[in-house]
Design a protein around this motif. Structure first.
Motif, PDB file in Angstrom:
ATOM      1  N   MET A 142       0.819  -1.215   0.000  1.00 46.85           N
ATOM      2  CA  MET A 142       0.000   0.000   0.000  1.00 46.85           C
ATOM      3  C   MET A 142       0.857   1.272   0.000  1.00 46.85           C
ATOM      4  O   MET A 142       0.394   2.340   0.381  1.00 46.85           O
ATOM      5  CB  MET A 142      -0.939   0.000   1.223  1.00 46.85           C
ATOM      6  CG  MET A 142      -1.960  -1.114   1.221  1.00 46.85           C
ATOM      7  SD  MET A 142      -3.126  -0.967  -0.183  1.00 46.85           S
ATOM      8  CE  MET A 142      -3.120  -2.663  -0.769  1.00 46.85           C
ATOM      9  N   ASN A 145      -0.501   4.509  -1.340  1.00 46.96           N
ATOM     10  CA  ASN A 145      -1.810   4.905  -0.825  1.00 46.96           C
ATOM     11  C   ASN A 145      -1.691   5.685   0.477  1.00 46.96           C
ATOM     12  O   ASN A 145      -0.892   5.338   1.340  1.00 46.96           O
ATOM     13  CB  ASN A 145      -2.655   3.662  -0.505  1.00 46.96           C
ATOM     14  CG  ASN A 145      -3.146   2.975  -1.757  1.00 46.96           C
ATOM     15  OD1 ASN A 145      -4.260   3.197  -2.189  1.00 46.96           O
ATOM     16  ND2 ASN A 145      -2.289   2.137  -2.346  1.00 46.96           N
ATOM     17  N   SER A 286      -6.314   5.657  -0.733  1.00 46.55           N
ATOM     18  CA  SER A 286      -6.561   6.729  -1.701  1.00 46.55           C
ATOM     19  C   SER A 286      -6.479   6.228  -3.140  1.00 46.55           C
ATOM     20  O   SER A 286      -7.169   6.733  -4.010  1.00 46.55           O
ATOM     21  CB  SER A 286      -5.565   7.865  -1.481  1.00 46.55           C
ATOM     22  OG  SER A 286      -4.244   7.357  -1.522  1.00 46.55           O
ATOM     23  N   ALA A 287      -5.649   5.235  -3.424  1.00 44.14           N
ATOM     24  CA  ALA A 287      -5.531   4.730  -4.796  1.00 44.14           C
ATOM     25  C   ALA A 287      -6.326   3.441  -5.002  1.00 44.14           C
ATOM     26  O   ALA A 287      -7.019   3.286  -6.006  1.00 44.14           O
ATOM     27  CB  ALA A 287      -4.058   4.496  -5.169  1.00 44.14           C
ATOM     28  N   VAL A 288      -6.240   2.508  -4.078  1.00 46.89           N
ATOM     29  CA  VAL A 288      -6.929   1.221  -4.291  1.00 46.89           C
ATOM     30  C   VAL A 288      -8.408   1.283  -3.966  1.00 46.89           C
ATOM     31  O   VAL A 288      -9.163   0.412  -4.357  1.00 46.89           O
ATOM     32  CB  VAL A 288      -6.321   0.058  -3.473  1.00 46.89           C
ATOM     33  CG1 VAL A 288      -4.918  -0.234  -3.918  1.00 46.89           C
ATOM     34  CG2 VAL A 288      -6.388   0.318  -1.980  1.00 46.89           C
ATOM     35  N   GLY A 289      -8.846   2.294  -3.249  1.00 46.62           N
ATOM     36  CA  GLY A 289     -10.249   2.330  -2.822  1.00 46.62           C
ATOM     37  C   GLY A 289     -10.481   1.327  -1.706  1.00 46.62           C
ATOM     38  O   GLY A 289      -9.620   1.115  -0.859  1.00 46.62           O
ATOM     39  N   GLU A 290     -11.645   0.677  -1.761  1.00 48.65           N
ATOM     40  CA  GLU A 290     -12.054  -0.232  -0.694  1.00 48.65           C
ATOM     41  C   GLU A 290     -11.448  -1.622  -0.914  1.00 48.65           C
ATOM     42  O   GLU A 290     -11.481  -2.153  -2.020  1.00 48.65           O
ATOM     43  CB  GLU A 290     -13.574  -0.340  -0.743  1.00 48.65           C
ATOM     44  CG  GLU A 290     -14.194  -0.744   0.556  1.00 48.65           C
ATOM     45  CD  GLU A 290     -15.720  -0.717   0.436  1.00 48.65           C
ATOM     46  OE1 GLU A 290     -16.253  -1.478  -0.389  1.00 48.65           O
ATOM     47  OE2 GLU A 290     -16.359   0.060   1.165  1.00 48.65           O
ATOM     48  N   MET A 291     -10.913  -2.191   0.140  1.00 44.79           N
ATOM     49  CA  MET A 291     -10.347  -3.530   0.031  1.00 44.79           C
ATOM     50  C   MET A 291     -10.598  -4.280   1.328  1.00 44.79           C
ATOM     51  O   MET A 291     -10.602  -3.691   2.400  1.00 44.79           O
ATOM     52  CB  MET A 291      -8.852  -3.430  -0.251  1.00 44.79           C
ATOM     53  CG  MET A 291      -8.217  -4.752  -0.559  1.00 44.79           C
ATOM     54  SD  MET A 291      -6.556  -4.546  -1.207  1.00 44.79           S
ATOM     55  CE  MET A 291      -6.932  -3.679  -2.714  1.00 44.79           C
TER      56      MET A 291
END
Lengths: 425, 425
Positions: A142, A145, A286-291
Motif C-alpha cells: 500500500m 496509498n 486513496s488509490a486502491v479504494g475499498e479492500m
C-alpha cells in the motif's frame, strides 16, 4: 540453502502450532525459499506438544547466548516476562517474531529502539488478524496509498458470541458461558469481551495504516457485555447487524479517530456476514479504494502460519530489516486525535407509558443538536407501566450525544438504562 | 533518500494513473520508504494525461540506454511490442513492473530467464486482481502453507455483466451492449466474455499458489456468452448465483486442475455477494485455512497502486530480487494436470412434452455414471410443444457428463441446446 536455527518462547497452542508447522512444512520451505528452519530450543512452563528433552532450555540466557540461534519466536503472551525476554533477544541481535499484541502495542517504542540498536529484525504479523497478512500488505503493498480508513472485526471470541446471540436469540451471559465451556472464550474473558484485545490490535493496525503512533490509551473502548438480545433483535428489524468493530479513520484535517465498540452495520455490508470466529479487515486507500481481507483470526495453525512467514521474510531481509513503519513516523505528540467523532446512534431504553415523555426526550436531543431519524415506540404490555422506546439519530457529534443521553437518563419518566449503539453505514 | 528514475511504456488509463499517482504520493513515499520516484521518460502512441514534451521518448532505446533509469513500467498491454520492450529492458538490467497478464502468462519462462541473466527485478502484482495484493501475499505471507485451492472472481467486466443480468433479469447481449456504451466492456469484448482474461490471470495465480508452472493452454476455458437470463433465474430459484470463476485445485495426488467457467455457487457464499466490477480471490492453505481478498480488480488508480507498490518493493529488494516462484519450481512437464475433475452440474434444455422423455434422459445419465439429484420439469405452455427441463446432478466426472450430454443432445425429443453450468459448493 540457508540453515536457520530458531527458539520458541511459550509452548501453548500457538507455540505447539509453530513447532508442528515447521516440521510439516520444512521440506516445502526449503524447496520454495531455500531456507531450512529448525527449532533448536524451546522455553516454557508447560508443553502443548511433545518436545525432546534436549531442546528444552532451562532459561532465556541459554537461548540468547546461543550463537547458532538467529530467530526467537515469542508466543508466551502477557507483559512479563515476555517484554524482558524480547528485549534480551533483540539486544543480542536475534530477530524476534511475536504474536503478543498486548505487550507490543504498549511497548512498541522500546522494542523498536532495541531492534534498531542491534540491527535485528522485529516482526509481528501474527499480532493482528491471526493468519491474515494485513500488516505485510500495509507495509509492502500500500506504499502508493494514503489510508483513509481501516476497520473490521479483529476479535474472534466476541464475534462468535455476537453471531450466536443473533442466530439463536440468546443473551450475552448465556452464550458466554457456553463459549467458555467449549474453549472459545477464556475463563477470564475480560480482555475479549471488554474490547481490550481489539484495542491492542487497533493500536498496531492504525499505527501502521496511518504511519503515526496510535497509543492504546488514545483509543475509545467499549465491550459487548451490555448488549442484550433485545438490542440485536430490534437492530435486525431495522436492517442492522451488531458487530464489535475496531475503527480507525484519518480525517481530512489529518486528525485520527480510533475506537472499539459494538456497532450496528447494514445487514448487506460484507462485515455483517462474517460469522463465528472469523476476522475481516477493510481498508480504504486513496488509490486502491475499498479492500477487504477475510480469514481465521486466531487458532494454532493460522497464527503459526503468520509467525513462520515472518521468519522466512526476516531471513530474506536479513542485514536490511524492514521495520514496518518504524522510520519517519509521526510520534504520538505530533498526532491530533479526534474524540468527538460524528456518527449515527441507535438508542434503546424503557420509559413510562404516559403522554409527553417522547416530546420531552426529543426536546433534550434537539437542544444538544442531535436530530432524530426514526422512532419506534411500543405501548406497554398489559399490567406493565413502562414500554420500550427506540430511537435512531441522524449523524451527530459523540459529545453532544453523550450530553443528551446523560440528561435523558435523569428523567423521572425514563425507567431503564439508556443504551447507545453506534451505527456505521 | 534513494533517487529512482522510472520510465512508463504505454500512457493510456493505467499509464496515466501511474504518472498521476507518483506525482500525488511522491512526498508520502519519500517519507515512508525513503525513496523518491520520478518519471523521467514515457513512451506511447497516445497520451491519456498531459506529459511535458521533454519526457516523451522517441523509441525504446532512448529508455533502455539511459543509465539513470532503473525501473521500467510496462502497461501497453498486448503481446507485441510489449514482449520485445520488456526483454530489452530486463537485458539492460532494468527492473520491470508490468500489468500485462496476457503477455506474461504466455512468455513467463523467457522473461524470467532474461531477468535472471541480468539480475534485474521483475514484478507483476498488477496483472492479477488489480489493486489486490494477492501475488505478494502468496509469495511473502503463505510460505508455511501448501495451497490446496485458489479460486475467485478475477474479471470485473464479466462480473459486472452477470450482476446486471441477475439484478435486472436481462439477457447477456443486451447488458453487454450497455456495458460497452458505458465503457465497462471493450468494443471487442472477446478477451473478457470468452474467459481468456480470467485464464491468463489463473495461469499466473495457480503457478504461484502451487509452485508449479501452469501454462495457459492447460486451463479449461468457457466464457459467459451462452448464459441466458433463464439460467440465472432458475439458478436463483434453486438457491444459486452464477459467477465466472477461475478455479485452481491441487488434488491429494499432487495433480492440478485449472478451469475458468460460469459456476453456480450457493447464494450464501461470500463470492455470490461480490457485485459489479469488484474482484475477490479465495485461497485454502494448509495452515491458514480459508482466506479471502476483496477489492477493485481494475481501473487506473487501483492498478497503478499495484505497479507503484512493485517499484518500491523492487527498490527495497534491489541486488537480491525476489523472483516470486521462479526458483525450484516444477516445470509444466513435471506437473500432472487433471482434466477429468469431479463436480456437480446444472443442466437446462427444452424437450418435447410427451411421456418417456425424462426416463430416456435419466437412463443415459445413469449409463454414464451421472446420478441425478433433482429435476424440475414444467409442462409446455399452451400452444407450445416443448417445455424446459432442468436437472441438477450429484458429483460426477466431467468426462462422463460430457459423454452423456452429447448423447442426450442427439435425442429427437430434445429440441433445445443442452446447457451445462458447473456447480461448486
Amino acid at each position: 540453502m540457508k540453515d536457520i536455527k530458531i527458539a520458541i518462547l511459550g509452548m501453548g497452542t500457538v507455540g505447539g502450532g509453530i513447532y508442528q508447522l515447521i516440521e510439516q512444512e520444512q521440506k516445502n520451505i526449503e524447496h520454495k525459499d531455500g531456507i531450512r528452519l529448525t527449532v533448536k530450543k524451546t522455553l516454557a512452563l508447560s508443553y502443548a506438544v511433545d518436545v525432546p528433552e534436549e531442546k528444552k532450555a532451562k532459561d532465556i540466557d541459554e537461548i540468547v547466548n546461543d550463537p547458532e540461534i538467529s530467530i526467537v519466536a515469542e508466543v508466551m503472551g502477557g507483559q512479563h516476562p515476555a517484554k524482558e525476554f524480547i528485549l534480551k533477544a533483540l539486544e543480542a541481535g536475534k530477530t524476534v517474531v511475536s504474536a503478543n499484541k498486548d505487550m507490543i502495542s504498549q511497548n512498541w517504542p522500546d522494542l523498536e529502539a532495541a531492534a534498531k540498536r542491534s540491527g535485528a529484525g522485529f516482526y509481528f504479523e501474527a499480532a493482528v488478524g491471526g493468519g491474515i497478512p494485513i500488516l505485510r500488505a500495509l507495509n509492502d503493498s500500500m506504499q502508493a496509498n494514503s489510508i483513509r480508513e481501516v476497520y473490521g472485526i479483529v476479535n474472534g471470541t466476541t464475534n462468535y458470541i455476537l453471531t450466536k446471540m443473533d442466530d439463536e436469540g440468546r443473551d450475552f451471559s448465556d452464550v458466554l458461558k457456553e463459549a467458555q465451556a467449549l474453549g472459545y472464550a477464556e475463563a477470564n474473558p475480560e480482555s475479549d469481551v471488554e474490547g481490550y484485545d481489539a484495542r491492542y490490535k487497533l493500536s498496531i493496525l492504525a499505527s501502521m495504516a496511518f504511519h503515526a503512533r496510535v497509543p492504546v490509551d488514545k483509543i475509545y473502548c467499549e465491550g459487548i457485555t451490555k448488549l442484550t438480545k433485545a438490542d440485536i433483535a430490534i437492530g435486525r428489524e431495522l436492517g442492522y447487524v451488531v458487530k464489535l468493530l475496531a475503527i480507525g479513520k484519518k480525517d481530512a484535517d489529518g486528525s485520527i479517530e480510533v475506537r472499539v465498540h459494538p456497532t450496528m452495520i447494514p445487514k448487506e455490508h460484507a462485515l455483517a456476514n462474517i460469522k463465528g470466529s472469523f476476522n475481516a479487515i477493510f481498508i480504504d486507500g486513496s488509490a486502491v479504494g475499498e479492500m477487504m481481507w477475510y480469514g481465521k483470526g486466531a487458532g494454532d495453525f493460522p497464527t503459526a502460519s503468520a509467525l513462520v512467514s515472518d521468519m522466512v521474510y526476516a531471513v530474506h531481509n536479513a542485514g536490511h530489516p524492514r521495520y514496518a513503519t518504524f522510520d519517519n513516523r509521526y510520534e504520538a505528540d505530533q498526532v491530533k486525535f479526534n474524540n468527538d467523532w460524528i456518527t449515527e446512534y441507535f438508542i434503546r431504553t424503557d420509559v413510562q407509558d404516559k403522554p409527553g415523555v417522547l416530546a420531552k426526550i426529543a426536546g433534550i436531543f434537539g437542544k444538544h443538536d442531535v436530530s432524530i431519524e426514526s422512532v419506534i415506540q411500543k405501548g406497554a404490555k398489559p399490567g406493565e407501566e413502562s414500554a420500550p422506546l427506540i430511537l435512531v439519530t441522524h449523524k451527530a457529534h459523540e459529545q453532544d450525544l453523550r450530553d443528551a443521553v446523560k440528561e435523558i437518563q435523569e428523567l423521572e419518566a425514563v425507567v431503564g438504562t439508556v443504551n447507545c449503539i453506534r451505527v456505521e453505514k
